[in-house]
Design a protein around this motif. Sequence first.
Motif, PDB file in Angstrom:
ATOM      1  N   VAL A   1      -2.973   4.381   1.213  1.00 49.75           N
ATOM      2  CA  VAL A   1      -1.653   4.358   0.577  1.00 49.75           C
ATOM      3  C   VAL A   1      -0.702   5.310   1.294  1.00 49.75           C
ATOM      4  N   VAL A   2      -1.189   6.492   1.649  1.00 49.49           N
ATOM      5  CA  VAL A   2      -0.340   7.461   2.346  1.00 49.49           C
ATOM      6  C   VAL A   2       0.065   6.918   3.711  1.00 49.49           C
ATOM      7  N   LEU A   3      -0.908   6.420   4.468  1.00 43.66           N
ATOM      8  CA  LEU A   3      -0.611   5.902   5.802  1.00 43.66           C
ATOM      9  C   LEU A   3       0.304   4.684   5.723  1.00 43.66           C
ATOM     10  N   GLY A   4       0.055   3.814   4.748  1.00 39.23           N
ATOM     11  CA  GLY A   4       0.881   2.627   4.599  1.00 39.23           C
ATOM     12  C   GLY A   4       2.326   2.956   4.291  1.00 39.23           C
ATOM     13  N   ARG A   5       2.544   3.947   3.417  1.00 40.13           N
ATOM     14  CA  ARG A   5       3.913   4.327   3.083  1.00 40.13           C
ATOM     15  C   ARG A   5       4.611   4.986   4.274  1.00 40.13           C
ATOM     16  N   ARG A   6       3.875   5.733   5.068  1.00 40.28           N
ATOM     17  CA  ARG A   6       4.479   6.360   6.243  1.00 40.28           C
ATOM     18  C   ARG A   6       4.921   5.306   7.255  1.00 40.28           C
TER      19      ARG A   6
ATOM     20  N   GLU B   1       3.477  -0.175  -8.342  1.00 44.95           N
ATOM     21  CA  GLU B   1       4.603  -0.408  -7.449  1.00 44.95           C
ATOM     22  C   GLU B   1       4.543   0.642  -6.341  1.00 44.95           C
ATOM     23  N   ILE B   2       4.518   0.179  -5.100  1.00 51.13           N
ATOM     24  CA  ILE B   2       4.425   1.090  -3.950  1.00 51.13           C
ATOM     25  C   ILE B   2       5.538   0.724  -2.985  1.00 51.13           C
ATOM     26  N   ASN B   3       6.459   1.631  -2.815  1.00 55.32           N
ATOM     27  CA  ASN B   3       7.636   1.381  -1.982  1.00 55.32           C
ATOM     28  C   ASN B   3       7.986   2.637  -1.190  1.00 55.32           C
TER      29      ASN B   3
ATOM     30  N   ASP C   1       9.307   1.890   9.452  1.00 47.66           N
ATOM     31  CA  ASP C   1       9.834   0.558   9.696  1.00 47.66           C
ATOM     32  C   ASP C   1      11.230   0.409   9.091  1.00 47.66           C
ATOM     33  N   GLN C   2      11.435   0.992   7.902  1.00 48.23           N
ATOM     34  CA  GLN C   2      12.770   0.980   7.299  1.00 48.23           C
ATOM     35  C   GLN C   2      13.760   1.763   8.145  1.00 48.23           C
TER      36      GLN C   2
ATOM     37  N   TRP D   1       1.705  -2.999   1.976  1.00 46.30           N
ATOM     38  CA  TRP D   1       2.919  -3.567   2.548  1.00 46.30           C
ATOM     39  C   TRP D   1       3.338  -4.860   1.868  1.00 46.30           C
ATOM     40  N   GLY D   2       2.474  -5.416   1.018  1.00 46.24           N
ATOM     41  CA  GLY D   2       2.753  -6.685   0.365  1.00 46.24           C
ATOM     42  C   GLY D   2       3.532  -6.503  -0.927  1.00 46.24           C
ATOM     43  N   PRO D   3       3.717  -7.588  -1.658  1.00 50.37           N
ATOM     44  CA  PRO D   3       4.550  -7.546  -2.866  1.00 50.37           C
ATOM     45  C   PRO D   3       3.931  -6.715  -3.983  1.00 50.37           C
ATOM     46  N   ASP D   4       4.791  -6.141  -4.808  1.00 53.84           N
ATOM     47  CA  ASP D   4       4.352  -5.427  -6.007  1.00 53.84           C
ATOM     48  C   ASP D   4       4.045  -6.433  -7.123  1.00 53.84           C
ATOM     49  N   PRO D   5       3.137  -6.128  -8.036  1.00 51.65           N
ATOM     50  CA  PRO D   5       2.345  -4.904  -8.029  1.00 51.65           C
ATOM     51  C   PRO D   5       1.223  -4.967  -6.998  1.00 51.65           C
ATOM     52  N   VAL D   6       1.009  -3.856  -6.318  1.00 52.13           N
ATOM     53  CA  VAL D   6      -0.080  -3.732  -5.357  1.00 52.13           C
ATOM     54  C   VAL D   6      -1.356  -3.395  -6.120  1.00 52.13           C
TER      55      VAL D   6
END
Length: 302
Positions: free
Chosen positions: A97-102, A170-172, A107-108, A152-157
Amino acid sequence: MELGIALPTSGEKASPGAIVRIAQEAERLGYAAVWTFERLLRPVDKVVMPGIAEPQQTPEVYRNVFEPLETLSHVAALTSRVKLGTSVIDALLHPPVVLGRRFATLDQLSGGRVVAGLGQGWMRQEFETVGVPASRKGAGFEEVIAALRAVWGPDPVAFDGRFYRIAPSEINPKPVQRHVPVLVGATTPKGIERAARVADGLNPMVFGQEQLLGTVAMFRDSAREAGRDPDTLTVVARANVPVTPKPIDDERPFLGGSPEQIAEDLAALEGKGIDQVLFANGAFVDLDTEVDLLAQLATAAH
């Protein structure tokens, strides 16, 4: 075939100014991507290194290594086109989760320019430092990739695996790219087969022409056997070689030497299933010379 360049993020050459200058010059010259890598620490004692039987002191260049994603975030703000890749981040050293959000945040910030190059890691001391058993390599690595894609996919993860669990959440932010490309750094048959099954591409080290072409053929054959279209997958070959102002006459490494020598080697790879060659210059040259060599290589290769 595209060209990429490793940013000066390690060793004596590493500095914010050098990183930015190489990144901006690479973009101006038409390079496809700039790349960083990860090293958590440099043990004082000798370590067992891949492919070497006797413990060795790790290279001096590992004494100073800038964090890869933070570095690319800085570069993202000062460039507009060039892709931003990791070659590689050791995925098992991070909670997914940490790596994915980073990665998603980068990317944003970059407008969708991320390439997520991932490896399993090899240094026992790094696994010990983060409290992750090295035995997690293999199945655990595949699970990290699956968990990242869930993040990286749609919520809810939600993710419920053997090693990792994500409660429905929700992970954004989400990445700009609908599908963040995941390349796997691998050179062993098992690693190549795994990349062909679960990744979007392969990021192999280059040890020679025959080895590289054999690796690429194995990767694409393995993808076909796994029921995937090998033409949809990407190969970014990493060449840790000296790029030098003058030709190398004796014992020249494949893809190393002067820009003209390198261009001849690149021509031999055309049509062989390699999408990009990433150069990590191992020559001891100053920053001005490095910039000049970037320009010469871009001209010679095209």
